[in-house]
Design an enzyme around this catalytic site. Structure first.
Site, PDB file in Angstrom:
ATOM      1  N   PHE A 129       0.855  -1.177   0.000  1.00  0.00           N
ATOM      2  CA  PHE A 129       0.000   0.000   0.000  1.00  0.00           C
ATOM      3  C   PHE A 129       0.902   1.241   0.000  1.00  0.00           C
ATOM      4  CE2 PHE A 129      -2.886   3.085   2.013  1.00  0.00           C
ATOM      5  CZ  PHE A 129      -4.041   2.854   1.295  1.00  0.00           C
ATOM      6  N   ASP A 176       2.651  -5.814   7.856  1.00  0.00           N
ATOM      7  CA  ASP A 176       1.418  -5.030   7.889  1.00  0.00           C
ATOM      8  C   ASP A 176       0.245  -5.996   7.722  1.00  0.00           C
ATOM      9  OD1 ASP A 176      -0.788  -3.405   7.365  1.00  0.00           O
ATOM     10  OD2 ASP A 176       0.488  -1.806   6.565  1.00  0.00           O
ATOM     11  N   TYR A 224     -10.379  -0.621  11.106  1.00  0.00           N
ATOM     12  CA  TYR A 224     -11.646  -0.205  10.478  1.00  0.00           C
ATOM     13  C   TYR A 224     -12.011  -1.091   9.293  1.00  0.00           C
ATOM     14  CZ  TYR A 224      -7.999   2.335   7.953  1.00  0.00           C
ATOM     15  OH  TYR A 224      -6.843   2.660   7.285  1.00  0.00           O
ATOM     16  N   LYS A 225     -11.120  -2.018   8.902  1.00  0.00           N
ATOM     17  CA  LYS A 225     -11.423  -2.911   7.781  1.00  0.00           C
ATOM     18  C   LYS A 225     -12.170  -4.138   8.325  1.00  0.00           C
ATOM     19  CE  LYS A 225      -7.699  -0.894   5.079  1.00  0.00           C
ATOM     20  NZ  LYS A 225      -6.255  -0.833   4.867  1.00  0.00           N
ATOM     21  N   ARG A 280     -12.895  -4.264  -6.827  1.00  0.00           N
ATOM     22  CA  ARG A 280     -12.465  -5.074  -5.691  1.00  0.00           C
ATOM     23  C   ARG A 280     -13.652  -5.408  -4.786  1.00  0.00           C
ATOM     24  NH1 ARG A 280      -8.323  -2.710  -1.154  1.00  0.00           N
ATOM     25  NH2 ARG A 280     -10.152  -1.427  -0.774  1.00  0.00           N
TER      26      ARG A 280
HETATM   27  C1  PLP Z   1      -5.634   0.588   4.728  1.00  0.00           C
HETATM   28  C2  PLP Z   1      -4.137   0.588   4.728  1.00  0.00           C
HETATM   29  C3  PLP Z   1      -3.398   1.675   5.227  1.00  0.00           C
HETATM   30  C4  PLP Z   1      -4.068   2.938   5.698  1.00  0.00           C
HETATM   31  O1  PLP Z   1      -3.345   3.592   6.705  1.00  0.00           O
HETATM   32  P1  PLP Z   1      -4.060   4.673   7.631  1.00  0.00           P
HETATM   33  O2  PLP Z   1      -2.957   5.372   8.306  1.00  0.00           O
HETATM   34  O3  PLP Z   1      -4.966   3.934   8.569  1.00  0.00           O
HETATM   35  O4  PLP Z   1      -4.863   5.573   6.744  1.00  0.00           O
HETATM   36  C5  PLP Z   1      -2.012   1.556   5.280  1.00  0.00           C
HETATM   37  N1  PLP Z   1      -1.381   0.442   4.844  1.00  0.00           N
HETATM   38  C6  PLP Z   1      -2.073  -0.607   4.335  1.00  0.00           C
HETATM   39  C7  PLP Z   1      -1.334  -1.819   3.866  1.00  0.00           C
HETATM   40  C8  PLP Z   1      -3.457  -0.552   4.236  1.00  0.00           C
HETATM   41  O5  PLP Z   1      -4.122  -1.564   3.696  1.00  0.00           O
END
Ligand code: PLP
Length: 401
Positions: A117, A188, A213-214, A360
């Protein structure tokens, strides 16, 4: 055997909606509304500042951390909540680099992959600039990660499940390779926690981070978690040395001394309203067997793939075909993916779009069943076959996709 009709009834799922985006923002658990309302009235409203002691607000980040720890194979006392995932990525990576730097200052590579990400990569870039130690962020294709772990690597920064394709890394094998080469690992778990069984202890992971939140349904902007293995918990040097990570926050010392173990990963005042919602959301996991969730999730994803490939010839599978190599989401590729997704959402099937061309869909057995999958594919195939997406209102890009 988990009874998923019971867990489904725990969520507020609006009529007429098939929600296949719980991988991005989980739906509202009914208990969360009640908990937050009660917390405001009985704690904030009544106790005022006394709530920090009397309602145990100050220990919530650790108490909830332990609840999440049970879902990701972490031992008690090694997970803490706070901030957002991006910030936790920064903290974990900084700590891993410091530990490696002490024993071998020649290592210069932070290894990640092109499926990571972007925020994780951006945070690494920012950290590199701050540290001024000539680190190189090396980004390879996901399938080349294992071969790229060599003795120049200080730390790997990998997301176990690829946000765009759902491709699953082998955490145990990659961690073992990293350790054999003298590197540390930062995992992660954004698309893993609550989606698939995770065993941080069994994999011997060094650091792990994730959001809530996911798949954990904590609500928009819910706080993130960080795990530090028992081996490093008292050695990690926090890059973000806030007062609540201090050994004695209320001694108000002039200079920083890191707190015991995972407490040092705390930074500032915890978001108590958000933690209350998350705490209630986690009740949905009580008694749930993650192995059973995994079996159901693979079955739902397999069914979705088979139905879409059978009925929507224009869509190309963008995820691994084999269930064991996927997380709990499926992507299909199409040049007009954005418009297709907007047309789907207009018909009540909610998924999302990830540039450049992926639509997705997340499959969350806690509240999604086989009937939802079949009903969603009926609508998707109608939209694709009859080109119902080919209308101007579906092509206008919104801020959030
Ligand atoms: C959803 C996601 C994020 C988002 O980070 P936030 O700081 O919570 O906005 C970061 N890394 C990955 C791999 C994600 O899937």
């Amino acid at each position: 055997m988990t009874d998923f009709t019971t867990t489904r009834s725990l969520f507020h799922l609006p009529d007429g909606i098939i929600y296949l985006d719980g991988n991005s923002l989980g739906p509202l658990p009914k208990a969360a509304s009640q908990r937050v309302a009660g917390m405001m009235a009985d704690e904030w409203g009544t106790m005022l500042i006394r709530g920090w002691n009397e309602a145990g607000w100050m220990s919530l980040p650790r108490r909830i951390g332990d609840r999440i720890g049970r879902l990701i194979g972490a031992p008690e006392g090694h997970v803490v909540m706070g901030d957002t995932l991006s910030i936790k990525v920064y903290q974990a990576l900084a700590s891993a680099l410091d530990i490696v730097h002490e024993r071998d200052a020649s290592r210069r590579v932070i290894l990640s992959d092109s499926g990571n990400f972007p925020s994780d990569l951006y945070m690494a870039e920012g950290l590199i600039r701050t540290l001024d130690r000539d680190y190189e962020l090396k980004v390879v294709a996901p399938e080349d990660v294992e071969a790229a772990i060599d003795e120049r690597v200080a730390a790997t920064l990998l997301t176990e499940v690829d946000y765009r394709t759902g491709r699953l890394h082998d955490m145990k094998a990659l961690t073992a390779k990293a350790h054999a080469m003298g590197a540390l690992t930062v995992w992660d778990l954004a698309h893993s926690a609550g989606a698939i069984p995770v065993d941080l202890s069994g994999a011997d992971a060094d650091f792990a981070v994730g959001c809530t939140y996911k798949y954990l349904n904590g609500g928009p902007g819910a706080p993130a978690f960080i795990y530090v293995s028992p081996q490093w918990a008292d050695r990690a040097r926090p890059a973000l040395s806030g007062w609540l990570g201090h050994e004695q926050p209320f001694a108000f010392d002039q200079s920083y001394r890191p707190g015991q173990g995972i407490d040092r990963m705390r930074v500032g005042t915890p978001p108590i309203l958000a933690l209350a919602a998350l705490d209630a959301a986690l009740d949905a996991w009580e008694g749930v067997d993650l192995g059973e969730i995994r079996r159901q999730s693979i079955a739902l994803c397999d069914l979705f793939i088979a139905e879409v490939e059978g009925r929507c010839k224009d869509l190309v599978l963008g995820s691994p075909r084999e269930g064991a190599r996927r997380g709990s989401q499926v992507s299909f590729l199409h040049d007009e993916g954005y418009a297709i997704m907007q047309a789907l959402i207009a018909r009540g099937v909610i998924g999302d779009f990830r540039a450049p061309n992926a639509i997705r869909f997340g499959f969350t057995p806690l509240y999604i069943g086989k009937e939802d999958v079949l009903a969603a594919v009926d609508i998707l195939s109608d939209i694709v076959k009859n080109r119902l997406w080919d209308q101007p209102q579906f092509k206008k890009k919104a801020l959030v996709t």
